[in-house]
Design a protein around this motif. Structure first.
Motif, PDB file in Angstrom:
ATOM      1  N   ASP A 279      -8.863  -2.139  -5.327  1.00  0.00           N
ATOM      2  CA  ASP A 279      -8.521  -0.749  -5.007  1.00  0.00           C
ATOM      3  C   ASP A 279      -9.346   0.254  -5.816  1.00  0.00           C
ATOM      4  O   ASP A 279      -8.861   0.879  -6.758  1.00  0.00           O
ATOM      5  CB  ASP A 279      -7.026  -0.505  -5.212  1.00  0.00           C
ATOM      6  CG  ASP A 279      -6.540   0.689  -4.396  1.00  0.00           C
ATOM      7  OD1 ASP A 279      -7.368   1.325  -3.725  1.00  0.00           O
ATOM      8  OD2 ASP A 279      -5.331   0.986  -4.433  1.00  0.00           O
TER       9      ASP A 279
ATOM     10  N   MET B  24      -2.676  -1.679   4.873  1.00  0.00           N
ATOM     11  CA  MET B  24      -3.517  -2.830   4.553  1.00  0.00           C
ATOM     12  C   MET B  24      -3.223  -3.963   5.529  1.00  0.00           C
ATOM     13  O   MET B  24      -2.067  -4.197   5.901  1.00  0.00           O
ATOM     14  CB  MET B  24      -3.263  -3.304   3.123  1.00  0.00           C
ATOM     15  CG  MET B  24      -3.754  -2.367   2.039  1.00  0.00           C
ATOM     16  SD  MET B  24      -5.554  -2.206   1.995  1.00  0.00           S
ATOM     17  CE  MET B  24      -6.072  -3.910   1.785  1.00  0.00           C
TER      18      MET B  24
ATOM     19  N   GLY C 101       0.816  -1.208   0.000  1.00  0.00           N
ATOM     20  CA  GLY C 101       0.000   0.000   0.000  1.00  0.00           C
ATOM     21  C   GLY C 101       0.851   1.260   0.000  1.00  0.00           C
ATOM     22  O   GLY C 101       1.690   1.435   0.880  1.00  0.00           O
TER      23      GLY C 101
ATOM     24  N   LYS D  20      -8.593  -2.136   5.122  1.00  0.00           N
ATOM     25  CA  LYS D  20      -7.837  -0.957   4.714  1.00  0.00           C
ATOM     26  C   LYS D  20      -8.002   0.124   5.779  1.00  0.00           C
ATOM     27  O   LYS D  20      -9.108   0.598   6.032  1.00  0.00           O
ATOM     28  CB  LYS D  20      -8.318  -0.442   3.356  1.00  0.00           C
ATOM     29  CG  LYS D  20      -7.557   0.786   2.867  1.00  0.00           C
ATOM     30  CD  LYS D  20      -8.023   1.236   1.487  1.00  0.00           C
ATOM     31  CE  LYS D  20      -7.570   0.290   0.412  1.00  0.00           C
ATOM     32  NZ  LYS D  20      -7.870   0.822  -0.949  1.00  0.00           N
TER      33      LYS D  20
END
Length: 339
Positions: A221, A33, A28, A46
């Motif tokens: 994402d 994460m 990340g 997240k």
């Protein structure tokens, strides 16, 4: 260092009993994460790097609406897990600090890939973009989304001087990029005059956001969803996943398969892509180089580790920017016999 606890996340999201501590997931660039394992399954957690501006939450909520629509349209992606009260994120208590802003997805077992991706995955990427564009979701509220193009090109000399004052070894290389940055800026100005209709899209279908699971590729994402002209979204995706950063140029077959997959899945592309279609993504690349350069000299860095990580990244980003511009200039030639 985060002190987010597995059971706190499980309780807030109604995910049962945690079986172990949160496990850090590498990769990340913006958010932390974690993997959460409970008696009900495994989840990707997240921990958001919350932004203190009025646009961030409306933007995130719009991205969430697109993500839910994509999930219901059976686009291959991790299943989003909303908190029991609804919405995209929840505040999870942290013992020794302010609450953490968290969102959750079902865990996907898959391997990460890097650009250039193979042609088969490239075809899937094109088909996925066509499916996303067919949703025809408007980007609302418009004011919440970041502007297209580049905001750093007109401040390039200032950044060069800052890097030199900081004693950055790569300051001279940054200065040498000025003609490339100027050409990209000119392209973004041309693109801005076309006034083509846009849609809300993932906006970052890149190798870094693809996992290859046992059942095929999965797009992850979704937080950076944005308004993009479909043909420009396609150009940026095709160039990136085919390896536009490489010294020897993009892999032609991968690039062509992205376009072939897009058209086979009903994506409208009436005329060939060209360099102006890539202008927005090139502008984003300029801004990304600038952002990493600033963090490498301490501007906006999230501590010494972030500065060190950025300092390692920046030479490669500087080296790749001219390659990306050259690849974009070559789009018509690379796709010549597909139209």
């Amino acid at each position: 260092m985060s002190t987010l606890q597995a059971q706190d996340v499980a309780e807030v999201f109604g995910l049962g009993q945690a079986r172990a501590r949160l496990r850090a997931v590498p990769g990340g660039h913006v958010h932390r994460m974690w993997r959460l394992d409970t008696d009900r399954g495994s989840y990707a957690v997240k921990e958001m790097n919350r932004q203190d501006n009025p646009e961030w939450m409306p933007w995130l909520q719009a991205a969430w609406r697109l993500e839910l629509a994509a999930w219901h349209a059976r686009i291959r992606m991790p299943e989003p897990v909303p908190p029991p009260g609804g919405g995209v994120v929840a505040e999870v208590p942290v013992a020794d600090g302010p609450p953490a802003t968290v969102r959750v997805h079902r865990w996907v077992n898959g391997r990460s890939i890097s650009q250039p991706i193979d042609a088969i995955v490239g075809n899937w990427a094109g088909r996925t973009l066509a499916a996303l564009h067919s949703l025809a979701m408007p980007a609302e509220p418009r004011w919440a989304f970041p502007p297209t193009g580049t905001t750093e090109a007109t401040r390039w000399q200032e950044l060069v001087e800052l890097s030199k004052d900081a004693g950055a070894e790569w300051g001279g290389d940054l200065a040498a990029l000025a003609p490339v940055v100027e050409e990209i800026y000119d392209l973004t100005q041309i693109a801005a005059t076309r006034w083509l209709p846009d849609v809300l899209t993932h906006a970052d279908l890149r190798a870094k956001n693809v996992l290859v699971a046992a059942t095929g590729p999965v797009l992850v994402d979704w937080d950076m969803a944005a308004a993009k002209v479909p043909r420009e979204d396609l150009a940026g995706c095709a160039l990136s996943v085919s390896g536009w950063n490489q010294d020897d140029g993009p892999v032609r077959e991968t690039l062509r398969q992205v376009i072939a997959g897009y058209r086979a899945a009903g994506g409208a592309l009436e005329r060939p892509l060209d360099v102006v279609d890539a202008a927005g993504d090139l502008g984003n690349e300029v801004d990304w180089v600038a952002a990493v350069a600033r963090r490498a000299i301490g501007q906006g860095a999230q501590g010494p580790d972030d500065m060190e990580r950025s300092a390692k990244l920046i030479p490669g980003l500087i080296r790749a920017l001219p390659n990306k511009l050259l690849a974009a200039r070559s789009l018509r030639w690379l796709l010549a016999d597909q139209f």
